[in-house]
Design a protein around this motif. Structure first.
Motif, mmCIF file in Angstrom:
data_model
loop_
_atom_site.group_PDB
_atom_site.id
_atom_site.type_symbol
_atom_site.label_atom_id
_atom_site.label_comp_id
_atom_site.label_asym_id
_atom_site.label_seq_id
_atom_site.Cartn_x
_atom_site.Cartn_y
_atom_site.Cartn_z
ATOM 1 N N ILE A 1 53.263 19.411 31.414
ATOM 2 C CA ILE A 1 54.059 20.357 32.195
ATOM 3 C C ILE A 1 55.230 19.609 32.802
ATOM 4 O O ILE A 1 55.111 18.447 33.205
ATOM 5 C CB ILE A 1 53.199 21.034 33.293
ATOM 6 N N SER A 2 56.374 20.269 32.847
ATOM 7 C CA SER A 2 57.563 19.682 33.450
ATOM 8 C C SER A 2 58.377 20.787 34.086
ATOM 9 O O SER A 2 58.150 21.977 33.830
ATOM 10 C CB SER A 2 58.389 18.938 32.398
ATOM 11 N N ARG A 3 59.315 20.403 34.932
ATOM 12 C CA ARG A 3 60.167 21.404 35.572
ATOM 13 C C ARG A 3 61.569 20.861 35.739
ATOM 14 O O ARG A 3 61.772 19.647 35.865
ATOM 15 C CB ARG A 3 59.572 21.834 36.918
ATOM 16 N N ASP A 4 62.510 21.789 35.765
ATOM 17 C CA ASP A 4 63.908 21.469 36.023
ATOM 18 C C ASP A 4 64.339 22.370 37.171
ATOM 19 O O ASP A 4 64.658 23.546 36.959
ATOM 20 C CB ASP A 4 64.751 21.715 34.764
ATOM 21 N N ASN A 5 64.319 21.839 38.370
ATOM 22 C CA ASN A 5 64.621 22.658 39.544
ATOM 23 C C ASN A 5 66.079 23.114 39.568
ATOM 24 O O ASN A 5 66.398 24.153 40.149
ATOM 25 C CB ASN A 5 64.273 21.906 40.817
ATOM 26 N N ALA A 6 66.951 22.381 38.956
ATOM 27 C CA ALA A 6 68.358 22.786 38.907
ATOM 28 C C ALA A 6 68.531 24.037 38.059
ATOM 29 O O ALA A 6 69.424 24.854 38.316
ATOM 30 C CB ALA A 6 69.200 21.652 38.354
ATOM 31 N N LYS A 7 67.674 24.185 37.043
ATOM 32 C CA LYS A 7 67.755 25.339 36.146
ATOM 33 C C LYS A 7 66.688 26.388 36.457
ATOM 34 O O LYS A 7 66.627 27.417 35.785
ATOM 35 C CB LYS A 7 67.619 24.885 34.695
ATOM 36 N N ASN A 8 65.831 26.109 37.444
ATOM 37 C CA ASN A 8 64.746 27.042 37.799
ATOM 38 C C ASN A 8 63.855 27.344 36.601
ATOM 39 O O ASN A 8 63.525 28.511 36.334
ATOM 40 C CB ASN A 8 65.300 28.341 38.380
ATOM 41 N N ALA B 1 61.148 30.968 33.003
ATOM 42 C CA ALA B 1 62.382 31.078 33.772
ATOM 43 C C ALA B 1 62.101 31.828 35.064
ATOM 44 O O ALA B 1 61.528 32.922 35.043
ATOM 45 C CB ALA B 1 63.440 31.808 32.959
ATOM 46 N N ALA B 2 62.506 31.229 36.170
ATOM 47 C CA ALA B 2 62.290 31.830 37.478
ATOM 48 C C ALA B 2 63.598 32.370 38.028
ATOM 49 O O ALA B 2 64.645 31.724 37.913
ATOM 50 C CB ALA B 2 61.704 30.803 38.434
ATOM 51 N N SER B 3 63.543 33.538 38.608
ATOM 52 C CA SER B 3 64.712 34.126 39.261
ATOM 53 C C SER B 3 64.294 34.637 40.636
ATOM 54 O O SER B 3 63.120 34.791 40.928
ATOM 55 C CB SER B 3 65.294 35.263 38.424
ATOM 56 N N GLY B 4 65.301 34.870 41.455
ATOM 57 C CA GLY B 4 65.004 35.259 42.822
ATOM 58 C C GLY B 4 65.021 34.027 43.702
ATOM 59 O O GLY B 4 65.880 33.166 43.556
ATOM 60 N N ARG B 5 64.073 33.917 44.569
ATOM 61 C CA ARG B 5 63.984 32.752 45.428
ATOM 62 C C ARG B 5 63.818 31.496 44.594
ATOM 63 O O ARG B 5 63.057 31.487 43.634
ATOM 64 C CB ARG B 5 62.810 32.911 46.383
ATOM 65 N N THR B 6 64.516 30.450 44.926
ATOM 66 C CA THR B 6 64.535 29.250 44.121
ATOM 67 C C THR B 6 63.120 28.704 43.894
ATOM 68 O O THR B 6 62.295 28.633 44.805
ATOM 69 C CB THR B 6 65.405 28.148 44.750
ATOM 70 N N SER B 7 62.858 28.337 42.646
ATOM 71 C CA SER B 7 61.503 27.928 42.278
ATOM 72 C C SER B 7 61.103 26.598 42.891
ATOM 73 O O SER B 7 59.926 26.274 42.948
ATOM 74 C CB SER B 7 61.387 27.846 40.755
ATOM 75 N N ARG B 8 62.062 25.839 43.403
ATOM 76 C CA ARG B 8 61.711 24.518 43.915
ATOM 77 C C ARG B 8 60.858 24.586 45.169
ATOM 78 O O ARG B 8 60.299 23.592 45.590
ATOM 79 C CB ARG B 8 62.978 23.714 44.191
#
Length: 124
Positions: free
Chosen positions: A70-77, A23-30
């Motif tokens: 590996i996968s990512r969900d930029n909407a959920k960071n 889980a990423a917080s702060g500046r958007t992970s995208r």
């Protein structure tokens, strides 16, 4: 600045599966290329997977190719690492990392931010 927190580690038998999350917080992970690394006892940290900013491209070393995704969900960071067909040699602390580098680099010094790590233990 971005903060990364991993979860999902644990103990699993050989042949089993685990799913790690970051889980990423702060500046958007995208805005970052995201990666996973691991470090086994007595060994150097090694590259496990990377994913592009859009999620459209991924990169793996031969040691995990075909077993890890590996996968990512930029909407959920969030960034995930699905690990299947686990082997005892996959035992390590797994780290999530983020880099402002535009390419999916395998070089850990290119990554700017790191999580605290999560332990994965695979029993034989």
């Amino acid at each position: 600045q971005v903060q990364l927190v991993e979860s999902g580690g644990g103990l699993v038998q050989a042949g089993g599966s685990l799913r790690l999350s970051c889980a990423a917080s702060g500046r958007t992970s995208r805005t970052y290329v995201m990666g996973w690394f691991r470090q086994a006892p007595g060994k150097e940290r090694e590259f496990v997977a990377a994913i592009s900013r859009s999620g459209g491209s991924t990169r793996y070393p031969d040691s995990v190719k075909g077993r890890f995704t590996i996968s990512r969900d930029n909407a959920k960071n969030t960034v995930s690492l699905q690990m299947n067909s686990l082997k005892p040699e996959d035992t390590a602390v797994y780290y999530c990392a983020a880099t402002q580098y535009q390419y999916m680099t395998t070089v850990q010094s290119s990554y700017d931010y790191w999580g605290q790590g999560t332990q994965v233990t695979v029993s034989s």
